[in-house]
Structures are given as C-alpha cells and as structure tokens.
Enzyme design. Structure first.
Site, PDB file in Angstrom:
ATOM      1  N   ASP A  89      -9.258  -6.074  -5.621  1.00  0.00           N
ATOM      2  CA  ASP A  89      -8.477  -4.668  -5.106  1.00  0.00           C
ATOM      3  C   ASP A  89      -8.690  -3.203  -5.449  1.00  0.00           C
ATOM      4  O   ASP A  89      -8.578  -2.654  -5.939  1.00  0.00           O
ATOM      5  CB  ASP A  89      -6.971  -4.320  -4.353  1.00  0.00           C
ATOM      6  CG  ASP A  89      -5.965  -3.729  -3.872  1.00  0.00           C
ATOM      7  OD1 ASP A  89      -7.216  -3.026  -3.262  1.00  0.00           O
ATOM      8  OD2 ASP A  89      -5.201  -3.633  -3.403  1.00  0.00           O
ATOM      9  N   HIS A 110      -7.275  -5.679  -1.099  1.00  0.00           N
ATOM     10  CA  HIS A 110      -6.034  -5.116  -0.502  1.00  0.00           C
ATOM     11  C   HIS A 110      -4.937  -6.083   0.579  1.00  0.00           C
ATOM     12  O   HIS A 110      -5.185  -5.534   1.692  1.00  0.00           O
ATOM     13  CB  HIS A 110      -5.974  -3.801   0.349  1.00  0.00           C
ATOM     14  CG  HIS A 110      -5.180  -2.981   0.321  1.00  0.00           C
ATOM     15  ND1 HIS A 110      -4.279  -2.598  -1.457  1.00  0.00           N
ATOM     16  CD2 HIS A 110      -4.783  -2.257   1.729  1.00  0.00           C
ATOM     17  CE1 HIS A 110      -3.551  -1.883  -0.402  1.00  0.00           C
ATOM     18  NE2 HIS A 110      -4.066  -1.125   0.655  1.00  0.00           N
ATOM     19  N   SER A 157       0.947  -0.919  -0.185  1.00  0.00           N
ATOM     20  CA  SER A 157      -0.128  -0.366  -0.355  1.00  0.00           C
ATOM     21  C   SER A 157       0.978   1.342   0.346  1.00  0.00           C
ATOM     22  O   SER A 157       1.692   1.684  -0.712  1.00  0.00           O
ATOM     23  CB  SER A 157      -0.824   0.118   1.389  1.00  0.00           C
ATOM     24  OG  SER A 157      -2.278   1.395   0.640  1.00  0.00           O
TER      25      SER A 157
END
Length: 797
Positions: free
Chosen positions: A490, A521, A370
């Site tokens: 995601d 995610h 991320s």
C-alpha cells in the site's frame, strides 16, 4: 486453492451437541445411525421444501464411484467410511467430484486445500455428530463456512419465529445470520456536537444514518458497528484544485524546535445548546443512502446495527471539513456518545425534538478502510467510553505520514498533486446542496484558504497543524481493543501508519491484532484464502456480545500473507519481534554491494517529460534495469541469494553524500531483482457476486491474490524519501554547503518480504520521485560515499 482457517473452535462434545440442537438439527447421540444420517443430510438442503425435492437433491451427490447419497441412505446404513463421508462433505462444500477431487481419494485435495477432517470412520451416531459439527464449521468454496452457506439458502430463516422474543444465535463462538437484513429499519438523526466549525455561532449538527434490525422494535437491544465515512454522501471533482507538482525545491532558511511544532489542544468553545422542545422515539427521516461497506452488511444480518456518519462539512450536516483535524475526531466521538446515551440527537434540524438510541446496548465497534479507518483510530485515541474495539483497515495514524515525509511534500501513491486541501474539497459534500452552499460558500472558501496555508507545501515541514493530526501522540489513551489490517504494498496509506500505531499501543493493557496482506489499498474480507469474516465474527461476538469465546487467544496476534507461496497466511507472535526470532544485518554499500558508479545527476523530470511518462510508468521504470532513468539513479546489487530469506521490520539507511546544490531530494527503493511471476497487488475476481452476505440479500465478489501472467524483472519491497535539508527530523533544518559531504539517516517503509533463493536484493538511490515528490527542473548532482554508507536489514529467522 487454500482455505486457511484461524477462527474455528473445537468445544467439547456436549457443547457440540447442544449447539447442533440449537440450530434446529436432530442431534441425539442415542438415535440410530441410520435415522441420524437421514435427518441430517435432508436438513442440508433447506431450499428443497418437500421430501421428494430433498430426495432429488440427495441423488445429485455421489457417496463413492458406485452410489448416490439418496441410494446410500435408502439402505439404512449403520456406519460410514471416512472416505465416503468426506466425498459427500466436499460436494456439500461446493466442490465438484472428478473436477476438484477424486472420489477414490478425497483427502489429497483436502490436505492441499487445508480442509479439516476426522481421522477415523464413522461407526456411531456420536462420530457422525462430531463429523457434522466439524463440517458446519468448515469453509466452503464460496469463502464462508458451511453453516453460513446453509443460512444463505434459508436454513435459519425461521429461527426467530421459534423464539419467545428476538435473540442472537451463537454457534462455534460466532453470531449467526438470524435477522432479515432486508427488513432493517432505516432512519436518520442529527447529533449535536460541541463544535462550530463553520463559525455561525451554533453547535454543528451531524447527520447519522442508521440501519438496525427490525427486531429492535420488539425490544431487542443490539450493539453497533459505526463507520465514520466522509465519502458517504458523495465526493466532488477536484481536478481544478489538484496541485501541479512544484518545479523548485525551496531552500529552507530556518527550522523549528520540537516545542514549536507541538500543538496544544484548544479549549472547547462555550456554545449554546440547540433548544429542546420535546422527545420522540421514532425518527422522522428515512435513510435513503444504501450501506456501502460489505463487511457491515454481513453483520447487519447477524443482529448488529450499522451506523454511518460522514461528519462535519458533509451533506446534511453542519460545519467544514478539516482533513483529519481534531474536529473530525470529535465528530466521530459525538456519534459514539449518542449511541451510549451521553449526547443528544434530534429527529430533524429545526424543531428541537430529541431522540435517544434506545435500541443500542451502548457497545460500539468502529470499522472501515482508509479515511474511515483513520477516524476509527483517531476516536480510539480519545479513550471514549463505549468504544469497545476498532477494526481499522489501512488507516492513517499521522496525516504528516500521508502527505509529507522527512521534510518533503510526498503525495500518496497514485494521487500525485493531492494534498490536505484537495481532500477537504473532495469530501465537502455540503456543496452538493445548492440551498446550503449559497449560505456558506464565502466562509468555506476562507476556511479552505487557511488549510492551504497551514499545510505548507513550500517547506514540507512538520508544524503544529500536522502535529494536531498525529493520533499516535495520544495512543496512550486507547482503551478499545484494536485490529489493524494493512497492505504491505500500500503506497497510498503507507505501512508505516499501521506499524507505528502498532508500536505505540504495544504496552497498553488492551487486546490487539495485526493482519498484513500482499495487496495495495484494498479490503481483504472477500479474499478467499483467509477466513477474515469468521475471524472478525469471533472477535466482534466477544467484544460486543460479551461471549467468552477465547477470541483474544484463538486469533493469532499477527497474521501475514506470504508473497511467494500462493494463498499462504502465517501466524506470528508479533511483528519484527521478539529478538529470538529476528536478526538485523548491516551491509556496507561499498563492500557488500556491486555498483558501476558512486554518483549520478538527477535528470528525472526531463526524462519524465521526454518519455511522456505517468506516475505508474515511472514507478515501473525506476526499478527496471537499463531503463530510461538509468543515468538518474545509483543502482546497487547484492549477489543472488543462496537460500530463502524473509525481511521483516524497518530497513534503515545511513548515507554519507555530497550534492552540488543547497537543497535536494533523495529517494530510495529496496528492490527484489530477478525474473519471476510475482503477486498482483490487487486481488483478482475468482467468483463474481460469489460471496452472499445474508439470506436473499446482497452479494459481493470473491477475490484472490494471484501471480501475474507474465514475469517481471523486479519488484518494489520498500521505499523512503527525504529532504536533504532535514537529516535529523522533519522540523529541524541543516544548511547544505554544495560540494561538502554530510550524513543522513533514513527509515524505509516497514515490510515483510519473502526473498526466494536465486533472487537479488537491489538498492536504488535517486533524486526526485516523479510519482510522489515534487518535480524539480534544476538538475542536481549526487556523490555517494559508499564506504561510509550502509543499510541495516531486519530478518525473520
């Protein structure tokens, strides 16, 4: 269960023997078969310290239906059947006789599980050694290889005591856990940057937290895994600053040219250096924060140093957050430059005592997921020396693609109302230190107001602020080899971030790998069906230790998880290419789809409020047949498929339409339609604390993607959003005349999706997306010219 394995090497027999000896096994082909079996099988119980204790362990293993391993060894055998060896091997790998496999036929289970085996009986010591070498590199029920499992039980704990000086140990091209991670040196330094983001006239000092093998104090130099982690020192409550989705979509009065939205790099400030009053070799501060990334912890036990730095505007550092701005990139680069000996750091913030990374080889890999992966990608686009590779999991390659889409404010999935200013507050952990905050609070609030203004929630347009956060612009500067990992489901950091970056570096003379999974995610290093840790071990051993292990050729260029066949990962040469393996089909929306109507009125906001929906419940309802949103969408379906098909690439929509307003939102969802048990988008826990990261060290859960317990009527494949005033791009504006037809082009999110025979493709066209776009109160009527509209679908053949 399937234990896919991409990172296992098969060296020649001489190398196998040498490596077996190197890890301390009696591996002489001239020894008798009986002696070798006794020595080797006894060695496989390092937790048993005496012969009596080992004999008891051997007695717990069945060779066949008639005898235990202890009884079999007592007969001093001169050969071993293939079946008997693999009966033993499976039990050593953690599988249970009678429960997991049949002692009369272990190969049925091995084939189903994708475990390797020799194809003949063991009639010589050489055969035995080959079988043992293969066994050591075979994956266990606990995800790791058998050698890793042995090491987790203490097999290699005394390795360094037998060496003249500390060293790394390689086996099958991968570095092994011969360092005690519990004894790691933990320290903190402050790195001098070139920036002054808090405008106090001084260069921002950036705190870096270091965990390095204790062996570095004995002269061993080690490579570094560096994670730029803005969350490292905590986050803040953002409830008060999270935006309430706006209720009016602005009519745009003017657009911009590409030149007008292109950001030019700012000239570096001419700032004085912090004074230097001496140099030290030992840090003054202990690293009180624990490492927070299991992937890094795994490699700490294998002789890599691990460094975390949260960057500007975080606790114990100077500066302000800029949400992906050049300053955050420069902060990550500054850490790399210190690790490579090109920048100074201090032992504390005031005394001017410098310290070098004298323990570092100067070879760095950046890791993380991320925001962490985002900064790895950003740093790579600077071409900074010493950054050998990045392993970037679900990273953002352009922040516009995270918080905006085609002229619209589009929140990341699951975070409605979040924006760049909200994330800046979230990660501004300097506010956790009251003594620090009282000196900077007013300046921070002024800085934050600038972010809120520049992000421009009013128009959602691409501008210079967003352009400065588009790392793909500088992709041609990437020198580091790249590993990208991304979830095909995601909807937080959407797949376009990975695929567009992949395309941007396609022609660069670097090594590059892509792993696509069926999750949202999430990490995949602890997903049991993939040998991701071994894959990255092979990769990092090559990149950072310089081992010529063939990682660039052994590891597939692209690995993709199937969404129908459980625990199935396939290797490909590329994504959405070459042309010989792909075809595109353009489908007319009138002749190739069935639709009950060609128009709808968007009442989504009113329905959302009336149903007391959430973002999650809306996302389910909008793709469910006959839901409360049926009148706020156009539902188009194709006939059931006659054979399996696999979509791969970027679906593209050409749409001619008219609306009764000067502005409007268009959302599109491509759907897999048909009752079925589909994979959950979050991997389920299959073994709590089952993955051990080192001997007597940390653990993490073992996970697996599994089908849901209940069937669902539909599944989102891909989606896209567009402000209808931006039919060409996110900065030019086209005026809409209510009632007059106009044309738009829209790319949906990249996908790889296996559609089984009998399923249907459906296309859902609707207005506002309650989960991600703003939520207009005013209703808008949409008239779609189906005959002059089409969707182009890419397929792997």
């Amino acid at each position: 269960m399937k234990l896919n394995q991409f990172a296992r090497l098969t060296p020649d027999f001489k190398v196998q023997v040498a490596e077996l000896k190197q890890i301390g096994l009696q591996a002489d082909p001239d020894d008798t078969f009986s002696q070798s079996t006794t020595d080797l099988f006894n060695a496989f119980f390092p937790e048993a310290y005496t012969l009596a204790a080992k004999k008891d362990k051997l007695a717990q293993v069945a060779v066949n239906m008639d005898q235990t391993l202890a009884a079999w060894l007592a007969k001093k055998p001169s050969k071993m059947t293939r079946r008997d060896f693999y009966n033993v091997a499976l039990q050593l790998l953690g599988f249970e006789a009678f429960t997991d496999f049949d002692l009369n036929d272990p190969f049925k289970m091995m084939t189903a599980t994708k475990l390797p085996s020799l194809d003949h009986d063991l009639t010589s010591t050489a055969d035995l050694l080959k079988a043992v070498y293969l066994l050591l590199n075979t994956r266990t029920k606990h995800l790791v290889s058998y050698l890793d499992d042995l090491a987790n039980r203490g097999f290699l704990k005394d390795f360094q005591k037998k060496q003249k000086k500390p060293t790394h140990l390689l086996f099958n091209g991968k570095v092994q856990q011969v360092f005690d991670a519990r004894q790691a040196v933990r320290e903190v330094v402050w790195i001098e940057s070139d920036m002054d983001t808090d405008h106090d006239g001084q260069r921002d000092l950036l705190e870096a937290t270091i965990y390095r093998p204790k062996a570095t104090d004995q002269g061993l130099k080690v490579p570094v895994l560096f994670t730029a982690n803005p969350y490292f020192h905590g986050t803040n409550d953002v409830t008060a600053v999270t935006h309430v989705p706006e209720t009016t979509l602005a009519v745009k009065t003017h657009g911009a040219s590409k030149a007008e939205v292109t950001a030019n790099p700012e000239e570096p400030a001419n700032l004085p250096h912090h004074p230097v009053n001496g140099e030290a070799t030992q840090a003054e501060a202990y690293a009180e924060e624990n490492g927070m990334y299991a992937f890094n912890d795994y490699f700490l036990a294998r002789g890599f140093a691990v460094v975390y730095s949260a960057g500007v505007g975080t606790r114990y550092s100077d500066g302000f957050r800029t949400t992906g701005g050049p300053e955050e990139t420069d902060g990550a680069v500054a850490v790399i430059e210190w690790l490579t000996g090109k920048r100074r750091a201090f032992t504390n913030r005031t005394d001017g005592i410098t310290i070098k990374a004298w323990w570092s080889t100067g070879l760095v890999a950046m890791t993380g997921k991320s925001y962490l992966a985002t900064l790895a990608m950003a740093a790579a686009t600077t071409g900074v020396d010493g950054l050998k590779t990045i392993v970037a999991d679900a990273g953002i390659s352009s922040w516009y693609d995270y918080y905006r889409e085609n002229g619209l404010v589009v929140a990341p999935g699951g975070f409605q109302g979040e924006d760049a200013d909200v994330l800046a507050v979230d990660t501004f952990s300097r506010q956790k230190s009251g003594g620090d905050l009282i000196n900077i609070k007013q300046a921070w609030e002024k800085h934050l107001a600038t972010i809120t203004h520049d992000q421009d929630r009013t128009t959602g347009a691409y501008n210079t602020w967003w352009d400065a956060r588009n790392y793909r612009k500088n992709a041609n500067k990437v020198k580091a080899d790249v590993v990208l990992i991304h979830g095909l489901n995601d909807w937080n950091v959407k797949p376009t971030n990975a695929i567009k970056f992949w395309e941007a570096i396609a022609d660069l003379p670097i090594q590059k790998k892509l792993v696509l999974h069926q999750g949202q995610h999430v990490y995949v290093h602890n997903v049991r069906s993939l040998d991701f840790l071994d894959m990255m071990n092979l990769w990092l051993t090559h990149e950072l230790l310089g081992e010529a292990n063939g990682a660039e050729d052994v590891l597939p260029n692209v690995v993709v998880q199937d969404n129908v066949a459980v625990q199935t990962w396939s290797a490909y040469q590329n994504f959405a290419s070459p042309a010989a393996e792909h075809v595109t089909n353009t489908r007319n929306l009138k002749t190739d789809f069935e639709a009950a109507t060609d128009q709808f009125t968007d009442h989504a906001t009113a329905t959302f409020d009336a149903q007391h929906d959430t973002s999650a419940s809306f996302e389910t309802a909008i793709i469910t047949p006959n839901s409360a949103y049926a009148n706020s969408r156009l539902w188009l379906t194709q006939p059931p498929l006659e054979r399996d098909q696999t979509l791969e690439g970027i679906p593209h929509l050409e749409l001619t339409l008219a609306i009764d307003a000067p502005t409007g939102i268009l959302s599109v969802r491509l759907i897999d339609l048909g009752m079925a048990k589909r994979f959950g988008e979050t991997a389920a826990t299959v073994a709590l604390n089952g993955l051990q990261l080192g001997f007597d060290y940390k653990t993490t859960d073992i996970l697996e993607f599994k089908p849901t317990a209940k069937p669902t009527p539909s599944k989102l494949i891909s989606l896209g959003h567009i402000n209808l005033q931006n039919p060409k791009n996110a900065y030019e504006v086209q005026r809409i005349t209510p009632g007059q037809p106009f044309h738009i082009s829209l790319d949906l999110q990249p996908t790889h999706y296996h559609l089984p025979a009998g399923r249907q493709l459906a296309l859902v066209i609707h207005g506002a997306d309650m989960a991600q776009t703003i939520r207009p109160i005013k209703t808008t009527h949409y008239q779609i010219d189906l005959a002059n509209s089409s969707i182009t679908l890419p397929y792997r053949i």
